[in-house]
Write a protein that holds these residues in place. Structure first.
Motif, PDB file in Angstrom:
ATOM      1  N   ARG A  10      16.069   0.612   5.976  1.00 18.26           N
ATOM      2  CA  ARG A  10      15.208   0.739   7.145  1.00 18.26           C
ATOM      3  C   ARG A  10      13.854   0.060   6.947  1.00 18.26           C
ATOM      4  N   HIS A  12       9.873   0.036   6.873  1.00 19.26           N
ATOM      5  CA  HIS A  12       8.902   1.043   6.423  1.00 19.26           C
ATOM      6  C   HIS A  12       7.523   0.626   6.916  1.00 19.26           C
ATOM      7  N   GLU A  17       7.418  -4.225   5.754  1.00 17.53           N
ATOM      8  CA  GLU A  17       8.109  -3.758   4.548  1.00 17.53           C
ATOM      9  C   GLU A  17       9.459  -3.146   4.912  1.00 17.53           C
ATOM     10  N   THR A  19      12.842  -0.759   3.052  1.00 17.07           N
ATOM     11  CA  THR A  19      13.417  -0.072   1.906  1.00 17.07           C
ATOM     12  C   THR A  19      14.636  -0.855   1.459  1.00 17.07           C
ATOM     13  N   HIS A  55       7.731   3.516  -3.662  1.00 20.35           N
ATOM     14  CA  HIS A  55       7.114   4.560  -2.843  1.00 20.35           C
ATOM     15  C   HIS A  55       8.104   5.717  -2.711  1.00 20.35           C
ATOM     16  N   LEU A  60      10.255  -0.697  -2.144  1.00 24.82           N
ATOM     17  CA  LEU A  60       9.913  -1.328  -0.874  1.00 24.82           C
ATOM     18  C   LEU A  60       9.619  -2.799  -1.128  1.00 24.82           C
ATOM     19  N   ARG A  69       7.248  -4.607  12.106  1.00 18.17           N
ATOM     20  CA  ARG A  69       8.372  -3.685  12.013  1.00 18.17           C
ATOM     21  C   ARG A  69       9.633  -4.236  12.695  1.00 18.17           C
TER      22      ARG A  69
END
Length: 201
Positions: A10, A12, A17, A19, A55, A60, A69
């Motif tokens: 997904r 982040h 960024e 995952t 994280h 990430l 995003r």
């Protein structure tokens, strides 16, 4: 040789960024800043890693050119593929890449032929060699030091000392359903993650 080293998850945050599900035991080498990775689907890449950080226990990554995003979410489920030298060995002498173990002859200490490795299954508790016997049947050999006594890459063979019943003709543990094993194993490693010979509890 091209090997899958991660799968993008997904997005982040809002700055591009993502995952990643790591599929290599050497993320600092394969997934470091500056690494250029091919992708599956190929139309998504190549992708160049700009930054990476951990994280909450997850890696990430941010890729060059991915700034928001929406762009990050568009990469979801993309596989990241690294070029790996087929002669490259893991640092630990007790570890091996899947591609190094495939097609090894499996023999007993006295030289008796058992078969050859056709698949490696990664289970949560241990790794298994799927060995095809000369008669076409298959047997599962746990990759633990009590059973697999030697891996000889020069001679292209794995020497085993199996306990009674593991490979006996009348009591062979025959693989009846690959799909069943695959489901139990979950997402498999790609071959770039070294397989380490375990200890039998």
């Amino acid at each position: 040789m091209q090997l899958v080293v991660a799968r993008i998850g997904r997005a982040h945050g809002i700055k591009g960024e993502v995952t990643v599900e790591v599929r290599t035991d050497e993320p600092e080498i394969r997934l470091g800043p500056g690494a250029v990775l091919a992708t599956e689907p190929a139309s998504t890449g190549p992708l160049t890693i700009e930054t990476g950080r951990v994280h909450s226990g997850r890696l990430l990554l941010r890729f060059e050119g991915v700034r928001d995003r929406t762009a990050a979410e568009a990469l979801r489920n993309t596989l990241l593929i690294a070029d790996v030298d087929p002669e490259e060995l893991p640092e630990d002498p007790e570890e091996f890449y899947d591609h190094q173990l495939m097609d090894l002859d499996v023999v007993l200490a006295d030289g008796t032929e058992i078969g050859r490795i056709t698949e490696i299954t990664h289970l949560p508790s241990q790794d298994l060699f799927i060995v095809e016997r000369p008669d076409g049947t298959e047997v599962m050999i746990p990759f633990v030091e009590e059973i697999v006594s030697e891996i000889d890459l020069e001679e292209q063979r794995a020497v085993i000392t199996p306990p009674p019943g593991l490979i006996d003709e009348s009591e062979a543990v025959v693989v009846s359903s690959r799909d069943e094993e695959s489901a139990a194993a979950g997402p498999g490693t790609d071959g770039s993650a070294p397989v380490e010979r375990g200890e039998d509890d």
